[in-house]
Design an enzyme around this catalytic site. Sequence first.
Site, PDB file in Angstrom:
ATOM      1  N   ASP A  20      -7.856  -5.641   5.633  1.00  0.00           N
ATOM      2  CA  ASP A  20      -7.809  -5.183   4.240  1.00  0.00           C
ATOM      3  C   ASP A  20      -8.802  -4.049   3.994  1.00  0.00           C
ATOM      4  OD1 ASP A  20      -6.935  -5.168   1.641  1.00  0.00           O
ATOM      5  OD2 ASP A  20      -8.143  -6.885   1.007  1.00  0.00           O
ATOM      6  N   ASN A  22      -7.787  -0.532   3.446  1.00  0.00           N
ATOM      7  CA  ASN A  22      -7.347   0.832   3.791  1.00  0.00           C
ATOM      8  C   ASN A  22      -7.345   1.744   2.566  1.00  0.00           C
ATOM      9  OD1 ASN A  22      -6.842  -0.244   6.279  1.00  0.00           O
ATOM     10  ND2 ASN A  22      -4.607  -0.114   6.158  1.00  0.00           N
ATOM     11  N   ASN A  68       3.425  -7.537  -0.524  1.00  0.00           N
ATOM     12  CA  ASN A  68       3.255  -6.083  -0.384  1.00  0.00           C
ATOM     13  C   ASN A  68       4.550  -5.307  -0.653  1.00  0.00           C
ATOM     14  OD1 ASN A  68       0.845  -6.414   2.332  1.00  0.00           O
ATOM     15  ND2 ASN A  68       0.454  -6.089   0.160  1.00  0.00           N
ATOM     16  N   TRP A  69       5.708  -6.004  -0.642  1.00  0.00           N
ATOM     17  CA  TRP A  69       6.964  -5.316  -1.007  1.00  0.00           C
ATOM     18  C   TRP A  69       6.898  -4.820  -2.444  1.00  0.00           C
ATOM     19  CZ3 TRP A  69       9.842  -3.730   2.746  1.00  0.00           C
ATOM     20  CH2 TRP A  69      10.039  -4.493   3.909  1.00  0.00           C
ATOM     21  N   ARG A  71       4.555  -3.144  -3.803  1.00  0.00           N
ATOM     22  CA  ARG A  71       3.796  -1.883  -3.949  1.00  0.00           C
ATOM     23  C   ARG A  71       4.760  -0.736  -4.253  1.00  0.00           C
ATOM     24  NH1 ARG A  71      -1.463  -1.844   0.022  1.00  0.00           N
ATOM     25  NH2 ARG A  71      -2.192  -3.903  -0.612  1.00  0.00           N
ATOM     26  N   GLU A 207     -12.434 -21.338  11.392  1.00  0.00           N
ATOM     27  CA  GLU A 207     -13.697 -20.847  10.846  1.00  0.00           C
ATOM     28  C   GLU A 207     -13.386 -19.544  10.122  1.00  0.00           C
ATOM     29  OE1 GLU A 207     -16.590 -22.398  10.887  1.00  0.00           O
ATOM     30  OE2 GLU A 207     -15.658 -24.049  11.998  1.00  0.00           O
TER      31      GLU A 207
END
Length: 245
Positions: A20, A22, A68-69, A71, A207
């Site tokens: 994440d 960008n 994200n589709w 966007r 973790e």
Amino acid sequence: MINKEQLNSNIPEHVAIIMDGNGRWAKKKGFFRAVGHENGTKAVRETVESCAEIGVKYLTLYAFSTENWNRPKLEVDTLMKLLVNSLKNEIKTLQKNNIKLNAIGNLKLLPTKARTELLEVIEKTKSNDHMTLTLALSYGSREELIKTIEEISIKVKNGVISPHLINESVINEHLYTKNLPDVDLLIRTSGEQRISNFLLWQIAYAELYFTEVLWPDFKEADLLEAIFNYQKRERRFGKTSEQLS
Ligand code: IPE
Ligand code: IPE
Ligand code: MG
């Protein structure tokens, strides 16, 4: 800065990364978001090679979520083009490092060109066995769970499975990740501390490691830092510390 010699032999078998930041990386530099995505692909290459070198067996990268589709179309198109280009360019890296490509998600939704290229690289690398690189594309954990429940329900209805025999293995076998072990270490870059619909079932005992570094800036040193941090933790899986020693 951590170097490879400081790591012990307890390398996480399965590392998953929410790549994440960008967009923020590009904005900070006064570029279009697309430039951030382009530079993100360089971080992908470096991370893939580093993981293969230190002995991670499974690396899973969250590249595009079901959400994200939503966007802007231009950004989605850019991301899909970048995917095609990266697959074309990176096949060499995969072959050189003996890496098998795999994909999880609702791949039917990908543009034909991207899907065809993806399936071709998967086919070409299928006998590689040093590391499995899984791209999560059009992936959403809730969609995966719905699909799983639907498939199992049909089997129950048709008498293939009886309801009281449904256990963790049956669920695992119906997930996109059926050939992957549970996640040991989940990394998220860019300072956000959330899961964003990624591998909800598979991270039950992972973790979690969050870093402020924006994805295009994520270097080998950042990966080593995350693994070094992982190696200092005690994974108790519900037991007491005394039981483990
Ligand atoms: C991650 O970077 C890439 C994808 C989600 C495809 P973002 O594009 O989410 O970058 P930010 O979060 O806006 O900075
Ligand atoms: C998660 O990042 C998805 C990927 C990295 C592919 P997002 O940027 O889409 O997540 P949110 O919207 O900040 O939760
Ligand atoms: Mg983001």
